[in-house]
Design a protein around this motif. Structure first.
Motif, PDB file in Angstrom:
ATOM      1  N   ILE A 238       0.861  -1.183   0.000  1.00  0.00           N
ATOM      2  CA  ILE A 238       0.000   0.000   0.000  1.00  0.00           C
ATOM      3  C   ILE A 238       0.892   1.225   0.000  1.00  0.00           C
ATOM      4  CG2 ILE A 238      -1.705   1.306   1.317  1.00  0.00           C
ATOM      5  CD1 ILE A 238      -2.700  -1.327   2.452  1.00  0.00           C
ATOM      6  N   HIS A 239       0.665   2.107  -0.947  1.00  0.00           N
ATOM      7  CA  HIS A 239       1.436   3.339  -1.064  1.00  0.00           C
ATOM      8  C   HIS A 239       0.474   4.496  -0.829  1.00  0.00           C
ATOM      9  CE1 HIS A 239       4.841   1.130  -2.805  1.00  0.00           C
ATOM     10  NE2 HIS A 239       3.881   0.388  -3.352  1.00  0.00           N
ATOM     11  N   LEU A 240       0.535   5.114   0.331  1.00  0.00           N
ATOM     12  CA  LEU A 240      -0.390   6.194   0.681  1.00  0.00           C
ATOM     13  C   LEU A 240       0.209   7.544   0.312  1.00  0.00           C
ATOM     14  CD1 LEU A 240      -1.481   4.937   4.209  1.00  0.00           C
ATOM     15  CD2 LEU A 240      -2.600   4.541   2.016  1.00  0.00           C
ATOM     16  N   GLY A 241      -0.584   8.351  -0.359  1.00  0.00           N
ATOM     17  CA  GLY A 241      -0.154   9.702  -0.676  1.00  0.00           C
ATOM     18  C   GLY A 241       0.686   9.830  -1.927  1.00  0.00           C
ATOM     19  N   VAL A 242       0.777   8.772  -2.716  1.00  0.00           N
ATOM     20  CA  VAL A 242       1.554   8.831  -3.957  1.00  0.00           C
ATOM     21  C   VAL A 242       0.922   7.885  -4.978  1.00  0.00           C
ATOM     22  CG1 VAL A 242       3.182   7.030  -3.260  1.00  0.00           C
ATOM     23  CG2 VAL A 242       3.897   8.748  -4.907  1.00  0.00           C
ATOM     24  N   ARG A 243       1.013   8.257  -6.236  1.00  0.00           N
ATOM     25  CA  ARG A 243       0.511   7.378  -7.294  1.00  0.00           C
ATOM     26  C   ARG A 243       1.398   6.144  -7.392  1.00  0.00           C
ATOM     27  NH1 ARG A 243      -0.267  11.007 -12.586  1.00  0.00           N
ATOM     28  NH2 ARG A 243       1.298   9.502 -13.192  1.00  0.00           N
ATOM     29  N   PRO A 244       0.864   5.040  -7.893  1.00  0.00           N
ATOM     30  CA  PRO A 244       1.675   3.818  -8.023  1.00  0.00           C
ATOM     31  C   PRO A 244       2.921   4.004  -8.876  1.00  0.00           C
ATOM     32  CG  PRO A 244      -0.632   3.285  -8.290  1.00  0.00           C
ATOM     33  CD  PRO A 244      -0.542   4.793  -8.237  1.00  0.00           C
ATOM     34  N   ASP A 245       2.897   4.952  -9.847  1.00  0.00           N
ATOM     35  CA  ASP A 245       4.088   5.165 -10.676  1.00  0.00           C
ATOM     36  C   ASP A 245       5.106   6.083 -10.001  1.00  0.00           C
ATOM     37  OD1 ASP A 245       3.011   7.707 -10.923  1.00  0.00           O
ATOM     38  OD2 ASP A 245       2.625   7.560 -13.064  1.00  0.00           O
ATOM     39  N   GLY A 246       4.778   6.602  -8.794  1.00  0.00           N
ATOM     40  CA  GLY A 246       5.728   7.401  -8.020  1.00  0.00           C
ATOM     41  C   GLY A 246       5.929   8.816  -8.511  1.00  0.00           C
ATOM     42  N   ALA A 247       5.089   9.313  -9.399  1.00  0.00           N
ATOM     43  CA  ALA A 247       5.253  10.663  -9.939  1.00  0.00           C
ATOM     44  C   ALA A 247       5.269  11.691  -8.802  1.00  0.00           C
ATOM     45  CB  ALA A 247       4.128  10.988 -10.921  1.00  0.00           C
ATOM     46  N   ALA A 248       6.371  12.406  -8.673  1.00  0.00           N
ATOM     47  CA  ALA A 248       6.559  13.345  -7.566  1.00  0.00           C
ATOM     48  C   ALA A 248       5.530  14.473  -7.579  1.00  0.00           C
ATOM     49  CB  ALA A 248       7.967  13.922  -7.603  1.00  0.00           C
ATOM     50  N   SER A 249       5.049  14.848  -8.743  1.00  0.00           N
ATOM     51  CA  SER A 249       4.119  15.974  -8.824  1.00  0.00           C
ATOM     52  C   SER A 249       2.741  15.644  -8.266  1.00  0.00           C
ATOM     53  CB  SER A 249       3.976  16.421 -10.280  1.00  0.00           C
ATOM     54  OG  SER A 249       3.405  15.374 -11.045  1.00  0.00           O
TER      55      SER A 249
END
Length: 69
Positions: free
Chosen positions: A4-15
Motif C-alpha cells: 500500500i502506497h499512501l499519498g503517492v501514485r503507483p508510478d511514483g510521480a513526484a508531482s
C-alpha cells in the motif's frame, strides 16, 4: 502493485504526492452506500459486515493528550 502506497501514485510521480497530512486510512472491500459514507464521516464508525480490509488510525487522542502510533 505491491503493498500500500499512501499519498503517492503507483508510478511514483513526484508531482502527485500528497502535500498535507493523513490522519486515518481505511480500505473496504466493497462500495459503501451514501448513508454508510455519511456515518463513517460523522462518527468514524465503519460498517460492521467484515468488509474492512485495512484500518490504519496513525494516531490516537488519549486522556493524557496526543499519542503517535
Amino acid at each position: 502493485m505491491t503493498g500500500i502506497h499512501l499519498g503517492v501514485r503507483p508510478d511514483g510521480a513526484a508531482s502527485t504526492r500528497l502535500t498535507g497530512s493523513l490522519d486515518e486510512f481505511r480500505q473496504i472491500r466493497r462500495t459503501l452506500t451514501a448513508d454508510e459514507i455519511t456515518t463513517l464521516r460523522e462518527t468514524n464508525t465503519a460498517p460492521t459486515d467484515g468488509g474492512t480490509v485495512v484500518h490504519l488510525p496513525f494516531e490516537k487522542v488519549t486522556a493524557q493528550g496526543y499519542a503517535r502510533m
